[in-house]
Design an enzyme around this catalytic site. Structure first.
Site, PDB file in Angstrom:
ATOM      1  CD  GLN A 161      -2.807   0.854   2.572  1.00 59.84           C
ATOM      2  OE1 GLN A 161      -3.646   0.211   2.595  1.00 59.84           O
ATOM      3  NE2 GLN A 161      -2.397   1.470   3.761  1.00 59.84           N
ATOM      4  CD  GLU A 198      -2.380   7.243   2.757  1.00 60.95           C
ATOM      5  OE1 GLU A 198      -1.036   7.430   2.891  1.00 60.95           O
ATOM      6  OE2 GLU A 198      -3.021   6.498   3.762  1.00 60.95           O
ATOM      7  CD  GLU A 276       1.535   1.273   8.881  1.00 58.28           C
ATOM      8  OE1 GLU A 276       2.263   2.278   8.829  1.00 58.28           O
ATOM      9  OE2 GLU A 276       0.329   1.428   8.800  1.00 58.28           O
ATOM     10  CG  ASP A 300      -2.491   0.509  10.761  1.00 58.55           C
ATOM     11  OD1 ASP A 300      -3.558   0.397  11.740  1.00 58.55           O
ATOM     12  OD2 ASP A 300      -2.438   0.810   9.498  1.00 58.55           O
ATOM     13  CE  LYS A 325      -4.041   4.148  10.336  1.00 57.22           C
ATOM     14  NZ  LYS A 325      -4.355   2.868   9.681  1.00 57.22           N
ATOM     15  NE  ARG A 354      -7.407   5.076   9.290  1.00 55.83           N
ATOM     16  CZ  ARG A 354      -8.145   4.092   9.837  1.00 55.83           C
ATOM     17  NH1 ARG A 354      -8.739   4.105  10.868  1.00 55.83           N
ATOM     18  NH2 ARG A 354      -8.380   3.014   9.223  1.00 55.83           N
ATOM     19  CB  SER A 355      -6.392   6.339   2.969  1.00 52.75           C
ATOM     20  OG  SER A 355      -7.747   5.478   3.424  1.00 52.75           O
ATOM     21  CE  LYS A 376       1.083   5.459   7.785  1.00 54.51           C
ATOM     22  NZ  LYS A 376       0.828   3.993   7.403  1.00 54.51           N
TER      23      LYS A 376
HETATM   24  C1  2PG Z   1      -2.738   2.703   7.052  1.00 57.99           C
HETATM   25  C2  2PG Z   1      -3.646   3.910   6.632  1.00 57.99           C
HETATM   26  C3  2PG Z   1      -3.195   5.230   6.362  1.00 57.99           C
HETATM   27  P1  2PG Z   1      -6.206   3.503   5.838  1.00 57.99           P
HETATM   28  O1  2PG Z   1      -3.019   1.550   6.423  1.00 57.99           O
HETATM   29  O2  2PG Z   1      -1.691   3.018   7.723  1.00 57.99           O
HETATM   30  O3  2PG Z   1      -2.041   5.305   5.830  1.00 57.99           O
HETATM   31  O4  2PG Z   1      -4.754   3.565   5.489  1.00 57.99           O
HETATM   32  O5  2PG Z   1      -6.487   5.071   6.614  1.00 57.99           O
HETATM   33  O6  2PG Z   1      -6.982   3.429   4.586  1.00 57.99           O
HETATM   34  O7  2PG Z   1      -6.545   2.583   6.994  1.00 57.99           O
HETATM   35 MG    MG Z   2      -1.158   0.819   7.969  1.00 60.58          MG
END
Ligand code: 2PG
Ligand code: MG
Length: 400
Positions: A161, A198, A276, A300, A325, A354-355, A376
């Site tokens: 990702q 992003e 990650e 995560d 998060k 978040r994305s 991040k």
């Molecule tokens: C991640 C996040 C942010 P998402 O996986 O770390 O980059 O993605 O917000 O889509 O969970």
């Molecule tokens: Mg992540």
């Protein structure tokens, strides 16, 4: 003249709590909450994820509309009667709204309330949280993307990702400058015109090809500017795991053990500093195996900012880095607990966007106030840069 101590003792009076729907960077609806006091209006908007961990708290109790109406019907008098003066008093609020609203709403409500309290105490939010910060969190910057955040080029994209850089420049401004140069170099090398959710560049290249390019960029920046960068990835491996890891670019299927070997190979082959979610969100034992490598192994989807899951990861020695998060859990009390647990166990903390984001910059204050090691945020686009700008302001000792 009133003495300072009197000001601190004054009870903040909330006049109104307003919830409304706003759009995030993907054009999707999210919640914004405004707490109005005699000092002004304090607002926070919640972000939203796409690679959502299956153990994350639900963003809304039933749906966005019902959370909005519950919050708009909160009685300001009732909240005032709780006498919320310090961070820990959020427990009183949580007793009132428990199970009635989701994690996105709880996060936005608590953050707005804390902003109001900080102002009441003549402090910035980060100062109100802790205020003893010596070191600011170092930005982690998303340069090239794949996975569920990217549409791909002619149907092809890297399976991982995020391909990330971390600069060791002395100041936040310095890190931003280097990261921006890296982002521009990536554009030149990829000749990509497309940016993903992003603001990272899209490509049809494979994971390994992208890592080669990251290495080229790293060397170029060292040679031209004498600046050091280290390479990271967010594999977001749960998003392509179904009993086995199903890679598409190139097509291959790896067992859980083979995936561990493959990640070990990448760590060594590309000198990765940060990895990650290299494995699926249930594989604590696999994380433990990878955590023997000389690299940050970061949870995560594995840990989802949940104290219980982090405790399990600590017990199993599964990780040495953890993503934080706030909207994965909602409660800022729990966010603080997660960070304290991680610190006690010697695990590095990464406050994260978040994305799907808005221009809300609350995570910058949370990252500084709670003393996180990294943040991040991405590097390209208004919604990503707003957090970095806020960090620069904090670095310079400026007010909001
Ligand atoms: C991640 C996040 C942010 P998402 O996986 O770390 O980059 O993605 O917000 O889509 O969970
Ligand atoms: Mg992540």
């Amino acid at each position: 003249m009133r003495k300072k101590v009197d000001i601190i003792n004054i009870k903040m009076i909330i006049k109104k709590v307003i919830a409304k729907r706003v759009k995030d960077s993907r054009g999707e609806a999210t919640i914004q909450i405004i707490v109005q006091t005699s000092d002004g209006k304090f607002k926070t908007s919640a972000p939203s994820g796409k690679s959502v961990g299956k153990y994350e708290a639900k963003p809304y109790a039933r749906d966005l509309n019902s959370d909005i109406s519950i919050i708009n019907n909160l009685n300001a008098k009732k909240i005032n009667s709780l006498i919320i003066k310090k961070f820990e008093d959020l427990t009183k609020l949580e007793k009132v709204v428990k199970n009635k609203i989701g994690a996105n709403s709880l996060f936005a409500l608590e953050a707005s309330l804390l902003k109001a309290l900080a102002c009441e105490n003549e402090k910035e939010l980060w100062q109100f949280l802790e205020g003893k910060t010596k070191k600011l969190p170092r930005p982690i910057c998303n340069i090239i993307g794949g996975g569920v955040h990217s549409r791909g080029i002619k149907g092809k994209k890297p399976d991982f990702q995020e391909f990330l850089f971390i600069s060791n420049a002395k100041t936040i401004e310095g890190c931003i400058k280097v990261n921006k140069i890296a982002h521009r170099f990536a554009y030149k090398l990829l000749r990509s015109q497309k940016k993903n959710d992003e603001g990272a560049w899209e490509t049809n290249r494979s994971n390994e090809e992208v890592l080669e390019i990251m290495n080229v960029i790293k060397k170029k920046i060292k040679k031209k500017f004498n600046e050091n960068l280290v390479i990271g990835i967010d594999a977001a491996a749960s998003s392509f795991f179904k009993k086995t890891y199903n890679y598409k670019n190139p097509k291959r299927e790896l067992s859980e053990n083979k995936q561990i070997e493959a990640i070990k190979g990448l760590i060594k082959g590309y000198n990765l500093y940060y990895v990650e979610d290299p494995l699926n969100e249930d594989d604590f034992a696999g994380f433990k195996e990878l955590n023997k490598e000389k690299c940050f192994i970061v949870g995560d989807d594995l840990t989802v900012t949940n104290p219980k899951r982090l405790k399990k990861a600590i017990k199993m020695k599964a990780i040495n880095g953890v993503i934080v998060k706030p909207n994965q859990i909602g409660s800022l009390l729990k966010v603080k607990e997660v960070i304290a647990l991680a610190k006690k166990a010697g695990i590095k903390t990464i406050m994260s966007h978040r994305s799907g984001e808005t221009e809300d910059d609350t995570i910058a204050d949370l990252g500084v106030g709670f003393g996180c090691d990294f943040i991040k945020t991405g590097i390209y686009g208004l919604v990503r840069e707003s957090k970095l700008k806020r960090l620069v302001k904090i670095e310079k000792g400026l007010k909001r």
